[in-house]
Scaffold this active site. Structure first.
Site, PDB file in Angstrom:
ATOM      1  NE  ARG A  15       0.402  -1.661   4.323  1.00 46.77           N
ATOM      2  CZ  ARG A  15      -0.438  -1.814   5.447  1.00 46.77           C
ATOM      3  NH1 ARG A  15      -1.661  -1.683   5.432  1.00 46.77           N
ATOM      4  NH2 ARG A  15       0.377  -1.944   6.478  1.00 46.77           N
ATOM      5  CG  HIS A 232      13.195  -4.953   8.783  1.00 45.79           C
ATOM      6  ND1 HIS A 232      13.583  -5.850   9.701  1.00 45.79           N
ATOM      7  CD2 HIS A 232      12.019  -5.934   8.007  1.00 45.79           C
ATOM      8  CE1 HIS A 232      12.723  -6.940   9.914  1.00 45.79           C
ATOM      9  NE2 HIS A 232      11.697  -7.026   9.097  1.00 45.79           N
ATOM     10  CG  ASP A 233       7.868  -4.996   7.403  1.00 51.04           C
ATOM     11  OD1 ASP A 233       8.852  -5.718   8.133  1.00 51.04           O
ATOM     12  OD2 ASP A 233       6.941  -5.658   6.516  1.00 51.04           O
ATOM     13  CB  THR A 234      10.240  -5.252  12.113  1.00 46.72           C
ATOM     14  OG1 THR A 234       9.580  -6.388  11.286  1.00 46.72           O
ATOM     15  CG2 THR A 234      10.004  -5.461  13.625  1.00 46.72           C
ATOM     16  CB  THR A 255       2.707 -12.413   7.422  1.00 44.03           C
ATOM     17  OG1 THR A 255       1.834 -11.751   6.661  1.00 44.03           O
ATOM     18  CG2 THR A 255       3.173 -13.729   6.951  1.00 44.03           C
ATOM     19  CG  ASN A 292      11.359 -13.623  13.165  1.00 40.95           C
ATOM     20  OD1 ASN A 292      11.998 -12.566  13.396  1.00 40.95           O
ATOM     21  ND2 ASN A 292      11.044 -13.477  11.826  1.00 40.95           N
ATOM     22  N   GLY A 398      -1.462  -5.049  12.291  1.00 43.24           N
ATOM     23  CA  GLY A 398      -2.587  -5.401  11.908  1.00 43.24           C
ATOM     24  C   GLY A 398      -3.243  -6.446  13.101  1.00 43.24           C
TER      25      GLY A 398
END
Length: 478
Positions: A15, A232-234, A255, A292, A398
């Protein structure tokens, strides 16, 4: 007010979000969302990178005027370029099978303990290091002159300038978290050519201007700078944790569930390696000390197999299922591959002698209970291994919208959970851009702005943690 385009790419969708930042305001709207559908080719599982790039361009067109652009995505995967800068093939998906058995070959040269001492990174079969060793004899790698991680590849296509952003580079298992530079000795021992990587960049560094062709394609008026963010999205998500002090744990949900702490130095002990915690780099030299966990991937795969199941109805039904009837190890690599997830969860329960969930609601409750158990284990272990106090757990991403998961996590951890913001990665992306434009201050100021402007929900723990401890013991066979 200034506007920033945050390109936020996840494993199932991408997005382009527009963040508008003022002296005491932070607004986020979605300009464009597009699917991210990996493709299984005769050679294996591949990312459709051209479709993703088209989605980025469509999103920038929909965003309209922006003062800057930043890109974040998932970690570890990369594209290879030839001497002319042309892509040598679609990037390999981290769930591809090519790294099976590679870790053992690497450990024969560099023992696992030495790897951890050098990089502080957890074992995961898809780490970039293992991918590069797996690709060692390939024609693509032999002809490659440049390697760009996914957000850096898209940035290169937008600007024509190549760089390697540090927070994402730290997931390759080739960075020394103490120095924030490459682990040259390790790479040499494994025959990995670090010259393939472009120069390191840090969040806030300039990454070039949108090329004339991109301006024409998107209808934007230049110059439009691209700003390096926590790619990195994290890293971007952790930057957007609305914490009031340092005594917090975070769970970045999607995810994956990334569960851990924000530290000032890595934890490189043998106990930390044995617990499979990772030391990835974050904003301003911080360390993302985390584990993780398979995350909502388990539920996403079930939903995919169930077709058009209504998630809201499913969660309501799952809330009525007795708690902790059956749990599975949400960190088990057996759940890594796609396909047949409901059957595989049922099989895992059967093999461990637990009641086998039969209905969709029972399977959903098993997944959420299992995630809460895994969250509990990771938070408590991180707190102990890092000797870092934790007063509250922040759930961002999310999963912050999943009230049942948040409530179960609070109960399991025996700590308050603050849920939100759900768009943490995009917000962290925007805030780094805004900071580079002088609109916000340090991480504390960024988090204060988030706390004032974003809706948050607090869940207080209920009941006793003893039942969760018993479920955890059941999983470990104690």
């Amino acid at each position: 007010m200034k506007s920033y385009a945050a390109v936020d790419l996840g494993a199932s969708s991408g997005r382009v979000m527009v963040g508008r930042v003022g002296p005491d305001s932070l607004e986020l709207t979605e300009a464009h969302r597009f699917p991210n559908r990996p493709v299984r080719t005769p050679e294996g599982l591949r990312w459709d990178i051209l479709s993703l790039y088209a989605g980025v361009l469509d999103g920038l067109r929909a965003a309209g005027h922006v003062d800057s652009v930043g890109i974040d995505s998932w970690a570890v995967d990369y594209g290879l370029l030839d001497a002319d800068g042309a892509l040598l093939g679609n990037p390999v998906h981290y769930r591809d099978t090519r790294t099976q058995g590679v870790a053992e070959k690497v450990w024969a040269t560099v023992p696992a303990a030495d790897l951890y001492a050098a990089t502080g990174l957890q074992y995961a079969p898809f780490n970039t290091l293992y991918q590069l060793v797996a690709a060692g004899s390939s024609a693509q790698l032999a002809h490659a002159k440049r390697l760009l991680l996914i957000p850096d590849l898209l940035t290169y296509w937008l600007t024509g300038e190549a760089g390697t952003e540090l927070t994402n580079a730290s997931t390759t298992q080739l960075i020394d978290p103490r120095t924030g530079d490459w682990s040259y000795d390790l790479a040499a021992r494994l025959g990995i050519d670090l010259e393939l990587f472009a120069p390191l960049r840090r969040p806030g560094d300039p990454a070039g201007l949108l090329r004339p062709g991109v301006l024409e394609e998107t209808g934007l008026t230049g110059p439009v700078p691209v700003t390096t963010v926590g790619s990195h999205d994290t890293a971007s998500a952790v930057a957007a944790v609305p914490a009031v002090d340092e005594r917090f744990a975070y769970i970045c949900t999607g995810t994956w569930s990334l569960v851990g702490l924000e530290l000032t130095a890595p934890v490189l002990t043998e106990a930390s390696r044995a617990a499979n915690f990772t030391n990835e780099l974050g904003l301003d030299g911080t360390v993302r000390y985390l584990r993780n966990i398979m995350g909502l991937w388990l539920l996403q795969e079930c939903l995919r197999e169930w077709g058009n199941a209504d998630l809201g109805e499913l969660l309501s039904a799952a809330a009525e299922v007795p708690a902790l009837r059956s749990v599975v190890d949400a960190g088990d690599a057996a759940f890594l591959a796609p396909g047949r997830m409901p059957s595989r969860i049922a099989d895992a329960c059967r093999e461990s002698g637990q009641p086998v969930p039969g209905s969709r609601a029972e399977i959903t409750r098993c997944i959420l209970d299992s995630l809460a158990v895994a969250h509990r284990r990771a938070v408590l272990q991180a707190r102990e291994l890092a000797d870092h106090p934790v007063d509250v757990v922040h759930i961002v991403g999310g999963g912050a919208r999943n009230a049942l998961l948040c409530r179960l996590t609070a109960d399991a951890c025996g700590l308050p959970v603050v849920a939100g913001p759900p768009e943490a990665a995009a917000l962290g992306n925007v805030l780094v851009q805004a900071r580079s434009n002088g609109q916000v201050g340090d991480r504390t100021k960024m988090r204060q702005l988030l706390t004032r402007t974003q809706p948050l929900t607090r869940y207080e723990p209920q009941g006793t943690t003893a039942v969760w401890q018993a479920a955890e013991a059941r999983l470990s066979g104690r």
